[in-house]
Design a protein around this motif. Structure first.
Motif, mmCIF file in Angstrom:
data_model
loop_
_atom_site.group_PDB
_atom_site.id
_atom_site.type_symbol
_atom_site.label_atom_id
_atom_site.label_comp_id
_atom_site.label_asym_id
_atom_site.label_seq_id
_atom_site.Cartn_x
_atom_site.Cartn_y
_atom_site.Cartn_z
ATOM 1 N N GLY A 181 -6.611 2.841 5.073
ATOM 2 C CA GLY A 181 -5.971 3.305 3.853
ATOM 3 C C GLY A 181 -5.774 4.809 3.924
ATOM 4 N N GLN B 219 0.836 -1.207 0.000
ATOM 5 C CA GLN B 219 0.000 0.000 0.000
ATOM 6 C C GLN B 219 0.864 1.249 0.000
ATOM 7 N N ASN C 23 -4.882 -0.303 -0.849
ATOM 8 C CA ASN C 23 -5.240 0.936 -0.142
ATOM 9 C C ASN C 23 -6.644 0.869 0.435
ATOM 10 N N VAL D 223 0.956 4.482 -2.600
ATOM 11 C CA VAL D 223 0.579 5.811 -2.088
ATOM 12 C C VAL D 223 1.747 6.784 -2.280
#
Length: 261
Positions: free
Chosen positions: A82, A44, A159, A48
């Motif tokens: 997330g 994740q 996410n 990001v």
């Protein structure tokens, strides 16, 4: 068997490519049977960070898997989270293009706007004191995993299956509001699509936010003033398609709506 760095990087690339091509991929838990939740959060973070490097800005966090039913379905005993980015914000009155997503659904939630920076460990009371206010919100969720056949590792890496958010226009001070007892009514195209109450969100939406802050503290991260925290859904997610109109009313907090093109 856990994943090595090359596999973690490849998994992140596969999810990012799925979002770009709008073609879902097989579950990571199928491709990498030994994947752990910790490795999923690393995946994740890679994606990001890539979006931030490309110009996106962090505006908050979202909490998922807050209901006992969802936790039982995925075989876990805690929520996940997330990151919310500014390119995920959708304004009321502006039709959202479903063609940008793969298999979208929508949920009704309470959004918290932080009034102060906060680092865990914290209690729900400390969260309440640090909140500027709350407002109804709609979270558009999506999965880059084919047919939503996910386990917790899949949604964490993705996410937390996030896509976009619509925030209400009013910010209500918490005051003496007991968010456990506020009711949710979600309609789709004028027909009832779901109901719930704040107590369905980890016992209380404030407890949900406290969980998030304490979980993030394990990695030395806190929340900042002005950040939006989506506390979790009070009822089941609803499928959406072009032409759909969604309206959420939250008792004592107001309403929020969106439509899809």
């Amino acid at each position: 068997m856990s994943m090595n760095q090359k596999q973690i990087a490849q998994a992140a690339k596969s999810l990012a490519q799925a979002a770009k091509d709008r073609k879902p991929i097989a579950a990571l838990t199928e491709t990498y049977p030994g994947i752990t939740v910790e490795e999923a959060y690393r995946i994740q973070t890679i994606n990001v960070d890539a979006r931030i490097k490309a110009g996106a800005r962090v505006v908050g966090k979202k909490i998922g898997l807050t209901s006992p039913a969802m936790q039982q379905m995925l075989g876990v005993d805690e929520p996940d989270y997330g990151v919310l980015l500014d390119d995920m914000l959708v304004y009321q009155g502006v039709a959202f293009e479903t063609g940008t997503l793969l298999q979208p659904r929508i949920e009704g939630e309470i959004a918290f706007v932080m009034g102060k920076d906060l680092m865990g460990p914290v209690t729900p009371a400390e969260v309440a004191l640090a909140v500027a206010g709350v407002t109804p919100a709609l979270e558009i969720i999506d999965s880059r995993i084919k047919d939503w056949k996910i386990k917790i590792q899949d949604t964490v890496a993705d996410n937390a299956s996030s896509a976009a958010i619509v925030i209400g226009a009013s910010l209500i001070p918490l005051g003496e509001l007991d968010l456990r007892h506020v009711g949710f009514v979600l309609t789709k195209n004028g027909r009832l699509a779901g109901t719930g109450a704040g107590a369905a969100v980890l016992g209380s939406p404030i407890q949900s936010v406290a969980w998030l802050i304490n979980k993030m503290a394990e990695m030395g991260v806190g929340v900042k003033a002005g950040e939006i925290i989506l506390s979790g859904a009070a009822s089941a997610a609803v499928d959406v398609a072009p032409g759909d109109s969604i309206h959420l009313v939250v008792d004592r907090l107001g309403e929020v709506a969106c439509c899809f093109a």
